[in-house]
Motif scaffolding. Structure first.
Motif, mmCIF file in Angstrom:
data_model
loop_
_atom_site.group_PDB
_atom_site.id
_atom_site.type_symbol
_atom_site.label_atom_id
_atom_site.label_comp_id
_atom_site.label_asym_id
_atom_site.label_seq_id
_atom_site.Cartn_x
_atom_site.Cartn_y
_atom_site.Cartn_z
ATOM 1 N N GLY A 47 13.540 20.820 -35.785
ATOM 2 C CA GLY A 47 13.881 21.365 -37.094
ATOM 3 C C GLY A 47 15.274 21.968 -37.164
ATOM 4 N N LEU A 48 15.811 22.357 -36.017
ATOM 5 C CA LEU A 48 17.175 22.880 -35.983
ATOM 6 C C LEU A 48 18.182 21.732 -35.888
ATOM 7 N N LEU A 49 17.806 20.692 -35.154
ATOM 8 C CA LEU A 49 18.702 19.530 -35.007
ATOM 9 C C LEU A 49 18.787 18.746 -36.316
ATOM 10 N N HIS A 50 17.652 18.622 -36.993
ATOM 11 C CA HIS A 50 17.585 17.857 -38.241
ATOM 12 C C HIS A 50 16.854 18.736 -39.250
ATOM 13 N N THR A 51 17.556 19.208 -40.259
ATOM 14 C CA THR A 51 17.021 20.284 -41.087
ATOM 15 C C THR A 51 16.106 19.821 -42.212
ATOM 16 N N MET A 52 15.997 18.502 -42.404
ATOM 17 C CA MET A 52 15.110 18.028 -43.471
ATOM 18 C C MET A 52 14.512 16.678 -43.100
ATOM 19 N N CYS A 53 13.527 16.266 -43.913
ATOM 20 C CA CYS A 53 12.929 14.937 -43.745
ATOM 21 C C CYS A 53 14.046 13.899 -43.691
ATOM 22 N N VAL A 54 13.954 12.961 -42.744
ATOM 23 C CA VAL A 54 15.047 12.007 -42.551
ATOM 24 C C VAL A 54 14.793 10.683 -43.272
ATOM 25 N N PHE A 55 13.790 10.645 -44.139
ATOM 26 C CA PHE A 55 13.576 9.454 -44.966
ATOM 27 C C PHE A 55 14.733 9.359 -45.973
ATOM 28 N N PRO A 56 15.109 8.115 -46.347
ATOM 29 C CA PRO A 56 16.210 7.971 -47.309
ATOM 30 C C PRO A 56 16.033 8.879 -48.528
ATOM 31 N N TRP A 57 17.059 9.652 -48.813
ATOM 32 C CA TRP A 57 17.173 10.532 -49.978
ATOM 33 C C TRP A 57 16.253 11.749 -49.964
ATOM 34 N N CYS A 58 15.353 11.852 -49.026
ATOM 35 C CA CYS A 58 14.429 12.989 -49.050
ATOM 36 C C CYS A 58 15.133 14.254 -48.564
ATOM 37 N N THR A 59 14.819 15.379 -49.186
ATOM 38 C CA THR A 59 15.437 16.647 -48.804
ATOM 39 C C THR A 59 14.380 17.703 -48.467
ATOM 40 N N ARG A 60 13.153 17.271 -48.202
ATOM 41 C CA ARG A 60 12.084 18.225 -47.870
ATOM 42 C C ARG A 60 12.458 18.950 -46.577
ATOM 43 N N PRO A 61 12.482 20.282 -46.608
ATOM 44 C CA PRO A 61 12.894 21.043 -45.423
ATOM 45 C C PRO A 61 12.017 20.730 -44.201
ATOM 46 N N ALA A 62 12.649 20.690 -43.046
ATOM 47 C CA ALA A 62 11.951 20.326 -41.809
ATOM 48 C C ALA A 62 10.766 21.242 -41.534
ATOM 49 N N ARG A 67 6.408 15.989 -37.305
ATOM 50 C CA ARG A 67 7.405 15.500 -36.349
ATOM 51 C C ARG A 67 6.974 14.098 -35.959
ATOM 52 N N ASP A 68 7.850 13.133 -36.213
ATOM 53 C CA ASP A 68 7.511 11.733 -35.973
ATOM 54 C C ASP A 68 8.222 11.201 -34.737
ATOM 55 N N HIS A 69 7.487 10.425 -33.949
ATOM 56 C CA HIS A 69 8.114 9.689 -32.852
ATOM 57 C C HIS A 69 8.803 8.462 -33.462
ATOM 58 N N VAL A 70 10.120 8.387 -33.397
ATOM 59 C CA VAL A 70 10.841 7.251 -33.985
ATOM 60 C C VAL A 70 10.381 5.963 -33.292
ATOM 61 N N ILE A 71 10.416 5.952 -31.973
ATOM 62 C CA ILE A 71 9.760 4.887 -31.213
ATOM 63 C C ILE A 71 8.378 5.417 -30.863
ATOM 64 N N PRO A 86 11.990 14.871 -38.205
ATOM 65 C CA PRO A 86 11.089 15.419 -39.222
ATOM 66 C C PRO A 86 10.838 14.376 -40.318
ATOM 67 N N LEU A 87 9.594 14.166 -40.653
ATOM 68 C CA LEU A 87 9.231 13.348 -41.814
ATOM 69 C C LEU A 87 8.220 14.151 -42.608
ATOM 70 N N CYS A 88 8.433 14.247 -43.912
ATOM 71 C CA CYS A 88 7.445 14.942 -44.732
ATOM 72 C C CYS A 88 6.166 14.115 -44.723
ATOM 73 N N ARG A 89 5.060 14.736 -45.083
ATOM 74 C CA ARG A 89 3.770 14.078 -44.986
ATOM 75 C C ARG A 89 3.742 12.757 -45.757
ATOM 76 N N ARG A 90 4.338 12.784 -46.960
ATOM 77 C CA ARG A 90 4.341 11.587 -47.811
ATOM 78 C C ARG A 90 5.091 10.436 -47.126
ATOM 79 N N HIS A 91 6.255 10.737 -46.568
ATOM 80 C CA HIS A 91 7.049 9.669 -45.967
ATOM 81 C C HIS A 91 6.526 9.285 -44.590
ATOM 82 N N HIS A 92 5.858 10.234 -43.927
ATOM 83 C CA HIS A 92 5.198 9.905 -42.669
ATOM 84 C C HIS A 92 4.102 8.863 -42.944
#
Ligand SMILES: [Zn+2]
Ligand SMILES: [Zn+2]
Length: 155
Positions: A47-62, A67-71, A86-92
Motif C-alpha cells: 500500500g505504500l509502494l502503490h497507493t491505489m488500485c492499479v486497474f486502468p483509471w481506478c483510484t480506489r485507495p490501497a 492484494r493481488d498476485h500479478v503472477i 492493490p486491486l479493489c474488490r470489483r477489479h479483483h
C-alpha cells in the motif's frame, strides 16, 4: 526511500486493526513471504509502494483494496513486493472472472489486456490506452433500447 512513521501511544491504542506497526518501513528492502497468504507487513508495504488500485483509471485507495498476485501463486508467482499489487474488490473480481489480465513491465508499471485485445499501460501517473489501431473496439450499440424512429405518418 525511507519512511519513518511516528505514532503516539494513543494513536496506536486507537488503531482498530491487527497490523503490526513497525517503527520504520524501509521500501528499499525486499520483502518476500514463503506462502500464498500476504502478511500484514507485506500488505502495508504494498500500500505504500502503490497507493491505489492499479486497474486502468481506478483510484480506489490501497487501504480498501485486496492484494493481488500479478503472477498467480499457483503459477509460481512470488508473494513479495515485486509481484503484489492493490486491486479493489470489483477489479479483483473482473480480473479473476472476465478475462482481463496484466503483467508487470517494471516496478510500478503494468500492462493490462482486456478480452477483446484492448491494452492499457497503468502506472502511478495514470493510464494510457496503447491498443493497437486494428484492435480498437468500436461501439456498435448506441445504448438506446428503442428501434429507429418510425417515419412521421402525417402527410
Ligand atoms: Zn520480489
Ligand atoms: Zn479498482
Amino acid at each position: 526511500m525511507m519512511l519513518v512513521v511516528h505514532l503516539s501511544a494513543e494513536a496506536v491504542a486507537g488503531l482498530d486493526t491487527h497490523l503490526n506497526v513497525s517503527p520504520v518501513i524501509d521500501l528499499n528492502d525486499h520483502q518476500v513471504v514463503d506462502a500464498y497468504e500476504v502478511s500484514d507487513r507485506l500488505r502495508a508495504r504494498t500500500g505504500l509502494l502503490h497507493t491505489m488500485c492499479v486497474f486502468p483509471w481506478c483510484t480506489r485507495p490501497a487501504a480498501y483494496c485486496d492484494r493481488d498476485h500479478v503472477i498467480a501463486h499457483a503459477l509460481g508467482g512470488a508473494t513479495c513486493d515485486c509481484n503484489l499489487a492493490p486491486l479493489c474488490r470489483r477489479h479483483h473480481r473482473l480480473k479473476t472472472h472476465s478475462g482481463w489480465s496484466y503483467t508487470t513491465i517494471e516496478a510500478g508499471v503494468w500492462l493490462w489486456s482486456e478480452p477483446h485485445g484492448q491494452q492499457f499501460v497503468r502506472d502511478h501517473q495514470g493510464t494510457l490506452d496503447v491498443t493497437p489501431p486494428g484492435r480498437r473496439v468500436t461501439q456498435t450499440w448506441s445504448g438506446c433500447r428503442h428501434g429507429p424512429a418510425s417515419a412521421d405518418p402525417s402527410p
